[in-house]
Design an enzyme around this catalytic site. Structure first.
Site, short mmCIF file in Angstrom:
data_model
loop_
_atom_site.label_atom_id
_atom_site.label_comp_id
_atom_site.label_asym_id
_atom_site.label_seq_id
_atom_site.Cartn_x
_atom_site.Cartn_y
_atom_site.Cartn_z
N ASP A 11 0.83 -1.20 0.00
CA ASP A 11 0.00 0.00 0.00
C ASP A 11 0.87 1.26 0.00
OD1 ASP A 11 -2.32 1.44 -0.09
OD2 ASP A 11 -2.84 1.20 2.02
N HIS B 285 -7.72 -1.09 8.82
CA HIS B 285 -6.76 -0.43 7.93
C HIS B 285 -7.19 1.04 7.82
CE1 HIS B 285 -4.15 -0.36 4.21
NE2 HIS B 285 -4.96 0.65 3.92
N HIS C 130 -6.27 5.31 7.17
CA HIS C 130 -5.43 6.37 6.61
C HIS C 130 -5.60 7.62 7.44
CE1 HIS C 130 -4.19 4.56 2.64
NE2 HIS C 130 -5.04 3.66 3.10
N CYS D 250 -3.82 5.62 -2.23
CA CYS D 250 -4.54 4.70 -3.10
C CYS D 250 -4.71 5.38 -4.45
CB CYS D 250 -5.90 4.34 -2.52
SG CYS D 250 -6.92 3.37 -3.67
#
Lengths: 296, 296
Positions: free
Chosen positions: A12, A202, A204, A235
């Protein structure tokens, strides 16, 4: 209490970057391995034309046996990707399903329901080779195109994943919009559906709430968290998405909150410095600037 | 649930900056007032030679009656500062006591015990003029010079403050090192000491954990939080201290977590833009870069 951190800088973290040489990835991998982390998302078996930074997935996979103490995983977006990952020797794969139709279409060219049904094939491919499967729900809270995701979408994917024998489940705040209250709420709804299945998060840090959401997730029962050294990442298909939560910032927060992790803080900061060096630009990590409180 | 946000951009936010003209402060004040915030820390009555950016405290105070709906406060570091604040017409003062002796000496030239005893004089000066007093404990978790602060130091100051009739109490993570677990722990120890006294928290995002700590504080019973638009601020006497938690990031997190606040998010982002403009450099706010999820 104990939390398993999965280091995602190599996948990622690097996904949105312009491709770097395999030698640079191996340098980053060595730095990451030196943190003591037990799980590493190494690469993705996806379309090399759509994600050129992951085109060397099989080459990289050939180097992973240099680190026998680490459980490596790779992201896949289709049964074909799963086959490639298994063929390359990965022992663990992550299959990403977007809860938002619009995001799923933009990301993999099929709707969320169709992507969900592929869990069946992917589990079969993986389990036939004694490989574990984690289903990660992308856009679990919000979609950059469609707005808030109805929680029921996530619950439906979870129910399907459980029924089809996945080994782990995770929820991803793909565009970094969620907040602690929404995290607690979704996890409370998920738990009866997934029962005892290991649950990961997960996050951000795009709107500053990534670490607060991660901590709320742990309080709500998540035992696995993704993070990337330096906060590397984003992303490519999510407008405005920047920065995984930084491994070192997460380790600092969890350690001082009395939660055990495998990752050594100083080694994570050193790995963040390597990450910054291999991508050639500054990274959003707070610890990289400020340092540990002991040495401040 | 409801949290009272106190906007501190004009004091803690500007304190470390080189002095800006009064007209620029009034521009920032107007932008801050437009957010709907009900409490604003307007300035500090401290040594102009040590904190030149606050040398215009009395001049600024003369403009505060333009905003009758806002409760303004000013920071003081001594009885003399309290007298100046009262004479300037402030109706609320904050007296900062450092829990760390080393920090107290560096900050105000006297030890923590001596600074604590001055609470008595300051409450007398304020209450004689019908002015409220909040005691804020600086370095409540860590000192940049002495390391971790024994919680008992904070509890002792709290007990003294309660015995001497302060109206509010707050704990400040002056150098941005605390984490949610330590926040919950200290508040749990404090509550029996301060009983029903309103409790506030003041956090910096220096190591990324500021918002997570603020949310943990709310969960532990804090009903008041300091924040500054744009994440403006730091502390001139605290090496490595950077960035109050940004008002807009905090509002975003609390609002989406179902907690009511007075501050309007879009107006806070607009005020952060004014803050960036008046200081002439970039600010650490996440929302200022990423925007609200609705508009992303």
């Amino acid at each position: 209490m104990r939390v398993q951190i999965r280091e995602v800088a190599l996948r990622d973290g690097l996904q949105i970057e312009k491709p770097i040489p395999l030698s640079a990835k191996l340098e980053l991998l060595a730095a990451v391995a030196a943190t003591g982390v037990r799980e590493v998302e190494a690469t993705a078996f996806v379309s090399p034309s759509k994600v050129p930074s992951m085109a060397d997935a099989a080459e990289l996979a050939a180097h992973l046996h240099d680190y026998p103490d680490i459980e490596f995983s790779a992201l896949v977006a289709s049964p074909n990707g799963a086959k490639r990952a298994v063929a390359a020797g990965l022992r663990s794969i992550e299959y990403v399903v977007a809860a938002s139709d619009a995001f799923s279409q933009a990301n993999v060219g099929r709707g969320s329901a169709e992507a969900t049904e592929q869990i069946d094939d992917i589990v079969a491919i993986a389990h036939d080779a004694d490989v574990t499967v984690e289903v990660i729900v992308a856009t679990a809270w919000d979609c950059p195109f469609a707005g808030p995701t109805p929680p029921q979408r996530v619950l439906d994917i979870a129910a399907f994943a459980c029924d089809h024998g996945v080994d782990r489940f995770a929820i991803a705040d793909t565009i970094g919009t969620t907040t602690p209250g929404r995290v607690s709420s979704l996890i409370a709804q998920l738990r009866p559906v997934i029962d005892e299945l290991p649950l990961g998060g997960h996050f951000h840090n795009t709107r500053g709430a990534g670490l607060a959401s991660a901590y709320a997730a742990v309080q709500a029962g998540v035992t696995r968290l993704d993070a990337s050294v330096g906060g590397l990442g984003g992303c490519p298909f999510a407008p405005g998405a920047t920065g995984n939560i930084a491994t070192e910032d997460l380790v600092y927060l969890l350690r001082d909150s009395g939660i055990e992790v495998d990752v050594d803080l100083q080694a994570a900061v050193a790995a963040a410095e390597v990450a910054r060096s291999v991508v050639g630009h500054d990274l959003p990590s707070a610890l990289l600037r400020a340092g540990d409180r002991i040495t401040s």
